[in-house]
Design an enzyme around this catalytic site. Structure first.
Site, PDB file in Angstrom:
ATOM      1  N   GLU A 157       2.628   3.393  13.760  1.00 12.49           N
ATOM      2  CA  GLU A 157       1.519   2.708  13.085  1.00 12.49           C
ATOM      3  C   GLU A 157       1.195   1.373  13.747  1.00 12.49           C
ATOM      4  O   GLU A 157       0.147   0.783  13.487  1.00 12.49           O
ATOM      5  CB  GLU A 157       1.851   2.497  11.598  1.00 12.49           C
ATOM      6  CG  GLU A 157       2.763   1.335  11.279  1.00 12.49           C
ATOM      7  CD  GLU A 157       4.243   1.561  11.547  1.00 12.49           C
ATOM      8  OE1 GLU A 157       5.043   0.713  11.135  1.00 12.49           O
ATOM      9  OE2 GLU A 157       4.607   2.583  12.158  1.00 12.49           O
ATOM     10  N   HIS A 197       7.733   3.129  15.350  1.00 16.08           N
ATOM     11  CA  HIS A 197       6.610   2.599  14.559  1.00 16.08           C
ATOM     12  C   HIS A 197       5.272   2.966  15.184  1.00 16.08           C
ATOM     13  O   HIS A 197       4.579   2.129  15.760  1.00 16.08           O
ATOM     14  CB  HIS A 197       6.751   1.095  14.402  1.00 16.08           C
ATOM     15  CG  HIS A 197       7.828   0.707  13.448  1.00 16.08           C
ATOM     16  ND1 HIS A 197       7.622   0.650  12.081  1.00 16.08           N
ATOM     17  CD2 HIS A 197       9.126   0.389  13.645  1.00 16.08           C
ATOM     18  CE1 HIS A 197       8.751   0.287  11.483  1.00 16.08           C
ATOM     19  NE2 HIS A 197       9.675   0.137  12.409  1.00 16.08           N
ATOM     20  N   CYS A 209      10.498   4.935  10.008  1.00 18.16           N
ATOM     21  CA  CYS A 209      11.627   4.009   9.950  1.00 18.16           C
ATOM     22  C   CYS A 209      12.328   4.112   8.590  1.00 18.16           C
ATOM     23  O   CYS A 209      12.959   5.112   8.310  1.00 18.16           O
ATOM     24  CB  CYS A 209      11.185   2.591  10.287  1.00 18.16           C
ATOM     25  SG  CYS A 209      12.551   1.505  10.785  1.00 18.16           S
TER      26      CYS A 209
END
Length: 199
Positions: free
Chosen positions: A172, A170, A40
């Protein structure tokens, strides 16, 4: 840094241009065979630095790709279907080309654009790592599957050697019970792959 135009990515890139940090970064990449990932705003920073797609810190030029405002002219927060388009990168050594994952996206400036000749080079060199896909797993420019309007449905790219990865989604944001009401595989095994690279 807030998400005003070029916000966090701009501030991260400014920090990384400090000569001490530049020296440490090149030491990590050149002498210790390191890896870099930017997700991002981190992807924005890697693009602004020139580390993506060129693999070195350089001022932006008219030939530089960029991440700009979403086609919908506002922030988007959704789950996107992301296909692995190339496993050139060590960050993808635990998955196969063609694998599709559900990945949360949340950004106002995630539309990847690049001059035609640069885009052609990215394609030829296998540097387009991931793409937004429709329900048939085809790369698409259509909303809502491509939530920002990225050219060639680009969600993530790598440096030519694959060791630097930048992506908007994202990856993660994984863990048990986070997306119980939404189908799909959320774990692209990016961090598992990064660890395996050093073993």
């Amino acid at each position: 840094g807030g998400d005003e135009p070029d916000g966090s990515g701009k501030f991260i890139a400014t920090t990384f241009r400090n000569p001490v940090i530049v020296d440490a970064l090149y030491d990590m990449m050149d002498k210790r065979d390191g890896l870099i990932i930017g997700i991002c705003n981190g992807f924005q920073a890697l693009i602004k630095l020139g580390l993506l797609p060129f693999g070195k810190i350089a001022p932006p030029t008219s030939a530089s790709p960029t991440l700009t405002f979403n086609n919908i002219s506002r922030h988007v927060s959704t789950i996107a279907r992301i296909r692995v388009a190339s496993n050139l990168s060590p960050w993808f050594n635990a998955v196969k080309t063609g694998d599709v994952f559900s990945v949360p996206v949340s950004h106002g400036e995630g539309r990847f654009v690049a001059p035609k000749n640069v885009m052609e080079q990215l394609i030829v060199k296998g540097q387009i790592a991931t793409q937004y896909v429709d329900m048939n797993n085809n790369a698409t420019m259509e909303t809502p599957f491509n939530p920002n309007g990225s050219e060639y449905a680009v969600e993530g790219i790598t440096s030519a050697d694959g060791r630097i990865l930048g992506k908007m989604g994202h990856s993660e944001r994984i863990g048990q019970n986070l997306y119980r009401n939404y189908p799909g595989d959320f774990d692209m095994k990016i961090f598992e792959s990064g660890v395996k690279y050093f073993k």
